[in-house]
Design an enzyme around this catalytic site. Structure first.
Site, PDB file in Angstrom:
ATOM      1  CD  GLU A 178      13.242 -12.181  31.082  1.00 27.38           C
ATOM      2  OE1 GLU A 178      12.906 -11.216  30.365  1.00 27.38           O
ATOM      3  OE2 GLU A 178      12.483 -12.682  31.938  1.00 27.38           O
TER       4      GLU A 178
ATOM      5  CB  CYS B  72      16.695  -5.613  27.025  1.00 25.53           C
ATOM      6  SG  CYS B  72      16.536  -5.610  28.815  1.00 25.53           S
TER       7      CYS B  72
HETATM    8  P1  NAD Z   1      23.472 -12.632  21.751  1.00 20.83           P
HETATM    9  O1  NAD Z   1      22.191 -13.347  21.572  1.00 20.83           O
HETATM   10  O2  NAD Z   1      24.315 -12.378  20.562  1.00 20.83           O
HETATM   11  O3  NAD Z   1      24.414 -13.389  22.792  1.00 20.83           O
HETATM   12  C1  NAD Z   1      23.985 -13.665  24.096  1.00 20.83           C
HETATM   13  C2  NAD Z   1      24.805 -14.815  24.647  1.00 20.83           C
HETATM   14  O4  NAD Z   1      24.504 -16.002  23.929  1.00 20.83           O
HETATM   15  C3  NAD Z   1      26.310 -14.643  24.571  1.00 20.83           C
HETATM   16  O5  NAD Z   1      26.876 -15.061  25.784  1.00 20.83           O
HETATM   17  C4  NAD Z   1      26.707 -15.577  23.439  1.00 20.83           C
HETATM   18  O6  NAD Z   1      28.018 -16.069  23.540  1.00 20.83           O
HETATM   19  C5  NAD Z   1      25.703 -16.692  23.609  1.00 20.83           C
HETATM   20  N1  NAD Z   1      25.413 -17.518  22.427  1.00 20.83           N
HETATM   21  C6  NAD Z   1      25.513 -17.173  21.119  1.00 20.83           C
HETATM   22  N2  NAD Z   1      25.081 -18.197  20.344  1.00 20.83           N
HETATM   23  C7  NAD Z   1      24.707 -19.199  21.176  1.00 20.83           C
HETATM   24  C8  NAD Z   1      24.158 -20.498  20.975  1.00 20.83           C
HETATM   25  N3  NAD Z   1      23.903 -20.978  19.762  1.00 20.83           N
HETATM   26  N4  NAD Z   1      23.871 -21.246  22.064  1.00 20.83           N
HETATM   27  C9  NAD Z   1      24.091 -20.769  23.310  1.00 20.83           C
HETATM   28  N5  NAD Z   1      24.613 -19.551  23.553  1.00 20.83           N
HETATM   29  C10 NAD Z   1      24.915 -18.769  22.501  1.00 20.83           C
HETATM   30  O7  NAD Z   1      23.087 -11.270  22.489  1.00 20.83           O
HETATM   31  P2  NAD Z   1      24.030 -10.031  22.766  1.00 20.83           P
HETATM   32  O8  NAD Z   1      24.284  -9.340  21.466  1.00 20.83           O
HETATM   33  O9  NAD Z   1      25.173 -10.456  23.610  1.00 20.83           O
HETATM   34  O10 NAD Z   1      23.086  -9.124  23.704  1.00 20.83           O
HETATM   35  C11 NAD Z   1      22.189  -8.182  23.238  1.00 20.83           C
HETATM   36  C12 NAD Z   1      20.776  -8.726  23.265  1.00 20.83           C
HETATM   37  O11 NAD Z   1      20.411  -9.103  24.588  1.00 20.83           O
HETATM   38  C13 NAD Z   1      19.747  -7.688  22.847  1.00 20.83           C
HETATM   39  O12 NAD Z   1      18.823  -8.286  21.980  1.00 20.83           O
HETATM   40  C14 NAD Z   1      19.072  -7.317  24.153  1.00 20.83           C
HETATM   41  O13 NAD Z   1      17.772  -6.824  24.023  1.00 20.83           O
HETATM   42  C15 NAD Z   1      19.106  -8.627  24.875  1.00 20.83           C
HETATM   43  N6  NAD Z   1      18.906  -8.405  26.304  1.00 20.83           N
HETATM   44  C16 NAD Z   1      17.721  -8.790  26.894  1.00 20.83           C
HETATM   45  C17 NAD Z   1      17.491  -8.551  28.246  1.00 20.83           C
HETATM   46  C18 NAD Z   1      16.208  -8.939  28.915  1.00 20.83           C
HETATM   47  O14 NAD Z   1      16.175  -9.004  30.160  1.00 20.83           O
HETATM   48  N7  NAD Z   1      15.142  -9.200  28.204  1.00 20.83           N
HETATM   49  C19 NAD Z   1      18.474  -7.924  29.003  1.00 20.83           C
HETATM   50  C20 NAD Z   1      19.646  -7.531  28.369  1.00 20.83           C
HETATM   51  C21 NAD Z   1      19.862  -7.793  27.020  1.00 20.83           C
END
Ligand code: NAD
Length: 471
Positions: free
Chosen positions: A226, A260
């Site tokens: 997501e 999001c």
């Molecule tokens: P991010 O991708 O930077 O991080 C998300 C998570 O991934 C964090 O817990 C982080 O520690 C982890 N992570 C980072 N690198 C990783 C790797 N290589 N392997 C595994 N895990 C890893 O996202 P963010 O900045 O925390 O959140 C914002 C984003 O989330 C926005 O793009 C937003 O649109 C999206 N989002 C989507 C939804 C949805 O339902 N579609 C809902 C909320 C937020």
């Protein structure tokens, strides 16, 4: 590791990150507990869910307080925690109903003499990786139905917003049957988790989602992603411009735009563009920051200071390329936090970052259109396909436009409804995600593996069945 308070800018919370070996040990412990959990059956699991919900309701204030520090907002913190208790109630009821609907006796096959008996078993260990924008909701939205399916669950919340984990751990300690654990940390902990589980649900950015999908492909486990969004709102010529502007404003600045499914592009028909923009700007100027009084106002600080820089860069890019800023536009630093008042932009063009890349801030770029078909085409010309919205003079007209939009969930005569409607099954499209729906019954059913017992009721197949020349 340290977490920053978004209101003060101070890195005042210390926690230890789980190393790969810690994640592996936790995974082993959870796997050992999973068979007993699955054997409890859906009714037994529902009882545990209800006990946990009561404990969360009783201890809600402690979780809300911790979450409010992490996110800089109180009202949404309360909504998140109350939502978690509600989701436990919902799945405590819906889970057993779904299992009852699944349990069926032998069914005849089209193959003569064969009867099939289906059975369902959970993926043993479920894993979730969640972002910082709705830390409690997004750490549990998939984990709760996974637990109801019979999985054990390991969740890695964002390292930016870890504070709620402490009070939650204290509550979970009183529900020892539940095979559930948090692991805290950043990317490395997330990588370790992806390598340790049988099914991964990732919520976060599209860039990280790709990395998780690659790792899941190597491990040959299913990955539900997501990801980001760039949701459009189309306002047609027959719409009430004042009502449409109110919807556009609320849906763009909800959670300081850090949602999001917040509206990030507005397409408005020329016939009503003037009163629409007038109301949008009036409403935007009337929005109050929750500073200095955190208990009053509409708009909180950015949770993650780097996000404010990204948003400021989009504003600068738009300005350079000829956009007009009707109100807002300046990131303010108040009390150590980064803030941005609702920012309305016009004269925006598709080449600007603000129209192409996810913003995650309270920006409202508005494009005035003459031709509805072209507006639909522009709304669909995005790397993302999370959700979208249409506001028209009637629900019928809005529906006709909504059916043409290339996204998983379309709000009609309102906007950004997706997250509020937990039973609305939908699939995120393009760069916004992959895999079955987290909403609706599919939210649980995806965690069940099907097994079939194929019963021969006639004579077993003879060796001649596949012999050359036997026919
Ligand atoms: P991010 O991708 O930077 O991080 C998300 C998570 O991934 C964090 O817990 C982080 O520690 C982890 N992570 C980072 N690198 C990783 C790797 N290589 N392997 C595994 N895990 C890893 O996202 P963010 O900045 O925390 O959140 C914002 C984003 O989330 C926005 O793009 C937003 O649109 C999206 N989002 C989507 C939804 C949805 O339902 N579609 C809902 C909320 C937020």
């Amino acid at each position: 590791m340290k977490a920053v308070n978004p209101r003060t800018g101070e890195a005042d919370y210390t926690f230890s990150a789980a190393l790969a070996k810690d994640v592996a040990r936790e995974a082993e412990r959870l796997r050992a507990r999973q068979p007993a959990w699955e054997a409890l059956g859906p009714e037994g699991r529902a009882k545990v869910f209800l006990r946990l919900a009561t404990r969360i309701e009783r201890g809600a204030q402690g979780i809300i307080d911790a979450l409010a520090i992490d996110t800089g907002r109180r009202a949404i913190a309360r909504i998140e925690v109350e939502g978690l208790a509600r989701s436990l109630h919902k799945w405590a009821q819906r889970g057993p109903e779904l299992f009852t609907a699944l349990s069926s006796g032998p069914a005849p096959s089209a193959t003569p003499g064969i009867e099939m008996v289906p059975s369902f078993s959970a993926y043993p260990l479920f894993g979730a990786i969640s972002p910082w924008n709705f830390p409690v909701v997004l750490s549990h939205i998939d984990a709760v139905p996974a637990l109801m399916a019979g999985c054990a669950a390991m969740v890695k919340p964002s390292e930016i917003t870890p504070r709620f984990v402490e009070p939650m751990r204290a509550i979970l300690a009183k529900c020892p049957e539940l095979p559930f654990a948090y692991v805290l940390g950043g990317a490395e902990t997330g990588q370790a988790l992806t390598g340790a589980v049988d099914y991964i649900c990732f919520t976060g950015s599209t860039a990280t989602g790709r990395k998780v999908a690659e790792a899941a492909a190597r491990a040959l486990i299913p990955a539900n992603l997501e990801l980001g969004g760039k949701d459009p709102l189309i306002v047609t010529a027959s719409a009430n411009p004042v009502a449409a502007a109110k919807v556009a404003l609320r849906a763009s600045i909800v959670a300081t735009g850090q949602a999001c499914q917040s509206i990030e592009r507005v397409y408005v028909a020329r016939a009503i563009a003037e009163p629409f923009l007038a109301e949008l700007v009036r409403g935007a100027k009337a929005v109050r920051l929750t500073d200095p009084d955190s208990a009053s106002g509409h708009l909180g600080p950015f949770i993650y200071a780097q996000q404010a820089q990204k948003v400021a860069a989009q504003i600068a890019d738009a300005r350079t390329k000829g956009a007009k800023i009707l109100t807002g536009g300046l990131v303010e630093h108040l009390g150590g936090g980064a803030w941005l008042r609702p920012t309305v932009l016009t004269d925006v063009t598709p080449d600007m970052a603000v129209m192409r890349e996810e913003t995650f801030g309270p920006l409202i770029p508005v494009i005035v259109f003459d031709d509805l078909d072209k507006a639909v085409e522009s709304a669909n010309a995005s790397e993302y396909g999370l959700s979208a919205a249409v506001f028209a003079g009637s629900l019928d007209e809005a529906e006709a436009v909504g059916r043409r939009l290339d996204a998983g969930a379309i709000s009609l005569q309102d906007a950004a409804l997706t997250s509020m409607v937990g039973d609305a099954t939908n699939h995120s499209r393009k760069g916004s995600g992959l895999g079955p729906s987290r909403m609706g019954d599919e939210g649980m059913l995806r965690f069940l593996r099907r097994k079939v017992l194929i019963c021969q009721t006639g004579a077993p197949l003879p060796i001649d069945a596949y012999a050359e020349g036997a026919a």
